[in-house]
Design a protein around this motif. Sequence first.
Motif, PDB file in Angstrom:
ATOM      1  N   ARG A  24       0.931  -1.006   0.070  1.00  0.00           N
ATOM      2  CA  ARG A  24       0.038  -0.029   0.103  1.00  0.00           C
ATOM      3  C   ARG A  24       0.735   1.279  -0.067  1.00  0.00           C
ATOM      4  NH1 ARG A  24      -3.915   0.563   5.025  1.00  0.00           N
ATOM      5  NH2 ARG A  24      -1.962   1.339   5.881  1.00  0.00           N
ATOM      6  N   ALA A  25       1.990   1.248   0.803  1.00  0.00           N
ATOM      7  CA  ALA A  25       2.899   2.161   0.621  1.00  0.00           C
ATOM      8  C   ALA A  25       3.638   2.564  -0.597  1.00  0.00           C
ATOM      9  CB  ALA A  25       3.754   2.154   1.971  1.00  0.00           C
ATOM     10  N   LEU A  26       3.956   1.519  -1.229  1.00  0.00           N
ATOM     11  CA  LEU A  26       4.505   1.609  -2.565  1.00  0.00           C
ATOM     12  C   LEU A  26       3.526   2.202  -3.466  1.00  0.00           C
ATOM     13  CD1 LEU A  26       6.556  -1.763  -2.478  1.00  0.00           C
ATOM     14  CD2 LEU A  26       7.410   0.274  -2.712  1.00  0.00           C
TER      15      LEU A  26
ATOM     16  N   ALA B  86       1.919   9.215  -6.187  1.00  0.00           N
ATOM     17  CA  ALA B  86       2.317  10.465  -5.857  1.00  0.00           C
ATOM     18  C   ALA B  86       3.307  10.779  -7.011  1.00  0.00           C
ATOM     19  CB  ALA B  86       2.889  10.586  -4.348  1.00  0.00           C
ATOM     20  N   ARG B  87       4.109  10.091  -7.497  1.00  0.00           N
ATOM     21  CA  ARG B  87       5.069  10.370  -8.321  1.00  0.00           C
ATOM     22  C   ARG B  87       4.653  10.616  -9.849  1.00  0.00           C
ATOM     23  NH1 ARG B  87      10.185   6.674  -8.580  1.00  0.00           N
ATOM     24  NH2 ARG B  87       8.431   5.086  -8.809  1.00  0.00           N
TER      25      ARG B  87
ATOM     26  N   ARG C 252       1.228   4.176  -2.631  1.00  0.00           N
ATOM     27  CA  ARG C 252       0.925   5.487  -2.507  1.00  0.00           C
ATOM     28  C   ARG C 252       2.072   6.309  -3.320  1.00  0.00           C
ATOM     29  NH1 ARG C 252       0.515   5.928   3.201  1.00  0.00           N
ATOM     30  NH2 ARG C 252       2.832   6.043   2.766  1.00  0.00           N
ATOM     31  N   ASN C 253       3.361   5.832  -2.894  1.00  0.00           N
ATOM     32  CA  ASN C 253       4.482   6.589  -3.569  1.00  0.00           C
ATOM     33  C   ASN C 253       4.430   6.672  -4.926  1.00  0.00           C
ATOM     34  OD1 ASN C 253       5.335   7.046  -0.855  1.00  0.00           O
ATOM     35  ND2 ASN C 253       7.139   5.849  -0.896  1.00  0.00           N
ATOM     36  N   CYS C 254       4.020   5.607  -5.672  1.00  0.00           N
ATOM     37  CA  CYS C 254       4.249   5.563  -6.970  1.00  0.00           C
ATOM     38  C   CYS C 254       3.062   6.518  -7.646  1.00  0.00           C
ATOM     39  CB  CYS C 254       4.012   4.235  -7.663  1.00  0.00           C
ATOM     40  SG  CYS C 254       5.555   3.109  -7.238  1.00  0.00           S
TER      41      CYS C 254
ATOM     42  N   ALA D 103       2.998  13.703 -10.648  1.00  0.00           N
ATOM     43  CA  ALA D 103       3.838  14.495 -10.851  1.00  0.00           C
ATOM     44  C   ALA D 103       4.374  14.981 -12.250  1.00  0.00           C
ATOM     45  CB  ALA D 103       5.349  14.441  -9.941  1.00  0.00           C
ATOM     46  N   PHE D 104       4.144  13.837 -13.077  1.00  0.00           N
ATOM     47  CA  PHE D 104       4.307  13.874 -14.554  1.00  0.00           C
ATOM     48  C   PHE D 104       3.028  13.415 -15.184  1.00  0.00           C
ATOM     49  CE2 PHE D 104       8.109  12.369 -12.196  1.00  0.00           C
ATOM     50  CZ  PHE D 104       9.120  13.254 -12.278  1.00  0.00           C
TER      51      PHE D 104
ATOM     52  N   ARG E  96       8.581  -2.728  -6.574  1.00  0.00           N
ATOM     53  CA  ARG E  96       8.759  -1.198  -6.017  1.00  0.00           C
ATOM     54  C   ARG E  96       8.157  -0.121  -6.921  1.00  0.00           C
ATOM     55  NH1 ARG E  96      13.199  -0.554  -9.163  1.00  0.00           N
ATOM     56  NH2 ARG E  96      13.904   1.423  -8.297  1.00  0.00           N
TER      57      ARG E  96
END
Lengths: 329, 265
Positions: free
Chosen positions: B12-14, B20-21, B16-18, B24-25, B116
């Motif tokens: 879940r954390a992965l 968010a990234r 969320r990070n992906c 950005a693009f 990842r």
Amino acid sequence: MPVILAQHLTKVYRVYKKPPGFLVALRGLFRRRYDEVRAVQEASFSIEKGEMVAFLGPNGAGKTTTLKMLSGLITPTSGAAEVLGHVPWQRENSYRRRFSLVMGQKNQLWWDLPAEESFLLNKEIYGVSDEAYRLRLGELTDLLQVHGVLQHPVRELSLGERMKLELIAALLHSPEILFLDEPTIGLDVVAQRSIRECIRAYNREKGITILLTTHYMRDVEELCERVIVMNHGRVMHDGPISAILERYSSHKRLRVRFRTPPGEHELAGLGKLVRFEPPTATLEVERPDVPARSSEILRRFAVEDISIEEIPIEEVMANLFQGTERPSA
Amino acid sequence: MHTLARYARIYRALVRNCLAREMAFRGHFLVTALTESLWLLFLVFFFKILYLRTSHIAGWNENEMLFLLGTHYLATQVFEMVFFTNCVELSDLIRTGNLDFVLLKPINAQFLLSARKISFSNVVNVPVAAAMLLYAGGRLGLRPAALDLLAYACLVLCGVFILYAILFALALSAFWLIRNQSLFELWFPVVNFAQYPMEIYPAGLRLFLLFVIPVVAVANVPARVFLKSLDLSHALYGIGWAVLALFAGHVLFQFALRRYRSASS
């Protein structure tokens, strides 16, 4: 009971040997020659809980390779090691939860995201509870003074800020051992000092064992009582930093300011004249002769000031790494 | 159970990070969605043209063919979303030594390595695939029962895992070659074999695609839940290959890891 015990650790790499030139490169496609590089040879040492030890040595001395074996990233060619009761390269989860490795030239933080997102991921990976996470993050951001930058994308931070955040990422699970591979490399003086202060404070407060590699003498002088000097893969010295001077520096420096400067020839025979800028002269004198020579100088010349100094440790080390104890006088 | 929950939280954390990234693009997000959909559109057109001349190809009519293409599209898009980038980037991790950070974590290295980066630009294509399946299914007059849907989803998932295991095995060659990008050129031609009915292949090739590089299991097997007929042997074949491929990937990874020497500081 040491927390880290290394016995005859040896790592030999096989490196593809490529002389320059296109034809040679073409031949390399079919038949390759390899060189054996002995990155670490028979390194043995033991480290107690709470110690802060520096590995010091020039590039290629085997410092990083040693850290990588202790953190289990690579398997030694021969020799044994035990860290916190584990064999590092078996990479058991129970071991990996108990240490951290920070590399000054690599980053584990997600480049395009604020560091806090990487912290949260590590929190889950290491299974840190919400409460412990909040507590430690608060402590560490206070200690490192990085309140303002937690929400900025990592790529927009300065190297110093990024290094501090890397440290936080490595400490959130409260490891018992911290391996630091050149933590101050490339940083400006202010950032270096602030990283050092943090490392020292953390070591004192938490009793965490810290091993660091560095090129910088300042790191060692300010942080570590004990230093392991490596060169060409071998441990050359293991002990307090002052012992290096005693062992490898057979001379001391006399810095003399004359009221009426003598001629250069008059100073000959008193010691090796390393600098002569009238009215000041700097002489290197063998340790046992220091008292006699100083009193001789005071007797023969009109002296305004005299000081007896150790040869700067950087110079001692540089000479040591060149394979000679010191240039012959 | 505890472990499973922990890995779910990490995932879940992965995610969320992906996410968010990726946000950005946004440009990249749109371009990927567009190019993949266009590629599908071309394929549909191609078959439209073929079916102007004939009503059946190797026993498959146009709607069945569309359904198979949709199934393949669904499986490959899910695969590309979850696994593709991770496999392709393995060689970079090895070359730069950043694999260190994966190996240092107290977690299964293959999991972290394979999970990842989630490529959210492929998410948009999942509804596209669903729309295509609904369209073709509607024209075929399918009335799926809940159990059918479950079997279908399960077999598509098996297909995704088979694709993952094959690409992961290719990616592992980076432990020996360091740079292996050109190997991935092989990937799309091989995967494209999976999107056609297996009946169109001559016997030798069919055996190859069934038992050596089992891409037939990716789309043909799940599509059979609704088309033709799915018997137990098909289902076992799909599930069996998925289990076998994952196991082989795991063993190969352990073997490859011994080659790792970590790049210089």
